[in-house]
Design a protein around this motif. Sequence first.
Motif, PDB file in Angstrom:
ATOM      1  N   GLY A 367       0.830  -1.209   0.000  1.00  0.00           N
ATOM      2  CA  GLY A 367       0.000   0.000   0.000  1.00  0.00           C
ATOM      3  C   GLY A 367       0.863   1.258   0.000  1.00  0.00           C
ATOM      4  N   THR A 368       1.918   1.245   0.804  1.00  0.00           N
ATOM      5  CA  THR A 368       2.806   2.414   0.861  1.00  0.00           C
ATOM      6  C   THR A 368       3.533   2.598  -0.466  1.00  0.00           C
ATOM      7  OG1 THR A 368       3.096   2.324   3.236  1.00  0.00           O
ATOM      8  CG2 THR A 368       4.867   3.345   1.982  1.00  0.00           C
ATOM      9  N   ILE A 369       4.005   1.505  -1.029  1.00  0.00           N
ATOM     10  CA  ILE A 369       4.709   1.605  -2.315  1.00  0.00           C
ATOM     11  C   ILE A 369       3.814   2.247  -3.360  1.00  0.00           C
ATOM     12  CG2 ILE A 369       5.647   0.250  -4.226  1.00  0.00           C
ATOM     13  CD1 ILE A 369       6.768  -1.685  -2.208  1.00  0.00           C
ATOM     14  N   PHE A 370       2.592   1.727  -3.469  1.00  0.00           N
ATOM     15  CA  PHE A 370       1.699   2.245  -4.514  1.00  0.00           C
ATOM     16  C   PHE A 370       1.260   3.680  -4.239  1.00  0.00           C
ATOM     17  CE2 PHE A 370       0.499  -2.435  -5.166  1.00  0.00           C
ATOM     18  CZ  PHE A 370       1.545  -2.590  -6.057  1.00  0.00           C
ATOM     19  N   VAL A 374       1.209   4.529  -8.405  1.00  0.00           N
ATOM     20  CA  VAL A 374      -0.083   4.214  -9.020  1.00  0.00           C
ATOM     21  C   VAL A 374      -1.300   4.709  -8.231  1.00  0.00           C
ATOM     22  CG1 VAL A 374       0.600   2.357 -10.561  1.00  0.00           C
ATOM     23  CG2 VAL A 374       0.174   1.842  -8.182  1.00  0.00           C
ATOM     24  N   TRP A 375      -1.164   4.807  -6.910  1.00  0.00           N
ATOM     25  CA  TRP A 375      -2.297   5.279  -6.110  1.00  0.00           C
ATOM     26  C   TRP A 375      -2.135   6.738  -5.670  1.00  0.00           C
ATOM     27  CZ3 TRP A 375      -3.011   0.774  -2.024  1.00  0.00           C
ATOM     28  CH2 TRP A 375      -3.441  -0.393  -2.703  1.00  0.00           C
ATOM     29  N   ALA A 376      -1.173   7.430  -6.256  1.00  0.00           N
ATOM     30  CA  ALA A 376      -0.854   8.776  -5.760  1.00  0.00           C
ATOM     31  C   ALA A 376      -2.070   9.704  -5.741  1.00  0.00           C
ATOM     32  CB  ALA A 376       0.274   9.383  -6.583  1.00  0.00           C
ATOM     33  N   ASP A 377      -3.041   9.436  -6.589  1.00  0.00           N
ATOM     34  CA  ASP A 377      -4.183  10.348  -6.666  1.00  0.00           C
ATOM     35  C   ASP A 377      -5.288  10.041  -5.667  1.00  0.00           C
ATOM     36  OD1 ASP A 377      -2.969  11.764  -8.631  1.00  0.00           O
ATOM     37  OD2 ASP A 377      -3.859  10.574 -10.258  1.00  0.00           O
ATOM     38  N   TYR A 378      -5.220   8.859  -5.029  1.00  0.00           N
ATOM     39  CA  TYR A 378      -6.250   8.555  -4.031  1.00  0.00           C
ATOM     40  C   TYR A 378      -5.877   9.213  -2.721  1.00  0.00           C
ATOM     41  CZ  TYR A 378      -7.859   5.021  -7.299  1.00  0.00           C
ATOM     42  OH  TYR A 378      -8.321   4.385  -8.404  1.00  0.00           O
ATOM     43  N   ARG A 379      -6.707  10.123  -2.282  1.00  0.00           N
ATOM     44  CA  ARG A 379      -6.381  10.836  -1.045  1.00  0.00           C
ATOM     45  C   ARG A 379      -7.594  10.912  -0.138  1.00  0.00           C
ATOM     46  NH1 ARG A 379      -1.439  12.986  -2.186  1.00  0.00           N
ATOM     47  NH2 ARG A 379      -1.317  14.427  -0.444  1.00  0.00           N
TER      48      ARG A 379
END
Length: 457
Positions: A367-370, A374-379
Motif C-alpha cells: 500500500g505504501t509503495i503504490f 499508481v495510487w498517488a491520486d487517491y487521497r
Amino acid sequence: MAVEHGRVSIHGEWSSRWVFILATSGSAIGLGNIWKFPYIAGVYGGGAFVLVYLLCIVLVGLPIMMSEVMLGRRARQSPINAMRTLSAEAGAARPWRLLGWFGVVAGFLILSYYSVIAGWSLGYIFNALAGDFRDVGAEGVSGIFNQLISSPLHMLVLHTVFMILTIAVVARGVRSGLERAVRLMMPALFALLLVLVLYAMMTSGAFMQGLHFLLYPDFSKLTPTGVMVAMGHAFFTLSLGMGAVMVYGSYMPGRSSIATASLMVVIADTLVSLLAGMMIFPLVFANGLEPGQGPGLLFQTLPIAFGHMPAGVLFGALFFILLTFAAWSSSISLVEPAVAWLVENRGLSRPAAAILCGIIAWLLGLGTIFSFNVWADYRLFDRSFFELLDFLTSNIMLPVGGLFIAIFAGWIMPRAMTEGELATGRRVYASWRVVVRYVSPVAVIIVLLNLLGVLRG
Ligand code: TRP
C-alpha cells in the motif's frame, strides 16, 4: 529486588545492562532521527516545532520509556502476556490486556512503511556506488529520487530485501543476530554524522542559517498540527507506545537502574536527531532548496553534498549503508512483540513466527509503495495512504498506547510493584511518579483533543 517474583524470560536475556542500552538505542535511533525528524521539522516550520518536540521528549518520552521498561522487566514476557500478567497481579480490569494487542497492530502498520523507506536507503547505496551523485545539483538529485518513487517494481525489490533482512535477524533471536553488528555500526554512524555536520559547517556557507532554522523558535509558525506531530514524533523516535521497549525491557537483566539506562537512550537518540538537522538544513539553504518539501528531504539534499566532497562516492555509500543498518536495528523491534507472543502462546518456532509476521508486514507495505505512484491520486483528508498510515500510527496510536501505559504504570499498579522494579533512588522515583501520573497523561490528552480540529483543517 527485581527478581523477587522469580520470573525468567523464555526468550533469554541481554548479556548485560550495556547490551540493553545498546539494543534499545538501536531501536530508537533509526529513520525517525535521520530521515523523519529533519523533514517534519522542515514542514512544520523549524525551531518552535523542535522546542515542542524536545519538551515532549523530556516530559512524556522519558517517563513513559521508564514505564515500558519497568512493565517488561517485571513481567518478562511479550507485551500481550505482560499486560495479562500484570493486570492480574495489580487487580486491574480485563480490558487492560488489550493494550498489548493494540501495540502489536501498531507495530505491523509501522513496519509496513518503515521497510519501504528503509528500502530507499538501501537503493541509495547503489546510486552512491554507481557514481550517480557526482557533481549533481538540486535538479539532478530530485530526478534520481523521483525515478525511484515512480517505480513500484524498484521499490518493491528493495522493500522485499529489507524485510528479509529484518526477518533473518528476528528469526535468529535478537542476541546472536544484530547485537554484534550494532556494536560497530552505531558508533560509526555517529562519527560519520559528525563528519558531515563539520562538512556542512565548513563548506555550505549557510551553516548559521540552517542552525537558526532548526533552533530559533518562531512561534508564529507553530500550528496545532505541528504540536501533534511533534508529540507523535517523540513517541516514534523513542520507539514508545507499542511495546517495543517493553519487550526489550523483558530481556533486561534484573537489578540495574531503569532510570539511568532510559536516560542514556533518550540522550543518544536526541543527539542524533539534532545532528541530522544540523547536517541537512545548511545544505538545504545553501542550495536554495525548500525545507518543507516532505519525505524526500534527506534523499534530495545529502547526495548534493556527496557529489561535491572529496571521496564522495565512499562517504555517500558509507552513509546509506549505516543508515540502512540504523533502520535495521529499529525494524526488528517493531516485530519482536508479535514474534515473542507467537512463540509463547502459539508454540511456533522463532523462525516460523518471524516469517509469518514478515509476510503480513510485507503485504501491508505494498500500500505504501503504490501510494507514491499508481495510487498517488487517491487521497483521504488530503493525505495519501502512506501519509494516513504514518499519521494514524505516529500521531494517534502511539500516543494513545503511551497514555494507557502511563496510566497503568502510574495509577493502576500499586506503588509497591513499581518502586522495587524501577530500582532507582527515592527522589528519582518520586519525580517519575508525579510526572507519569499527572504531567504525561495530561499533555497527551490535550494534544489528542486537537485531533478533530486538525483533521478538519
Ligand atoms: N524509533 C525508530 C526510529 O526512530 C522506529 C521504531 C522502532 C519505532 N521501533 C518502534 C517507532 C516502535 C515506534 C514504535 O526510526
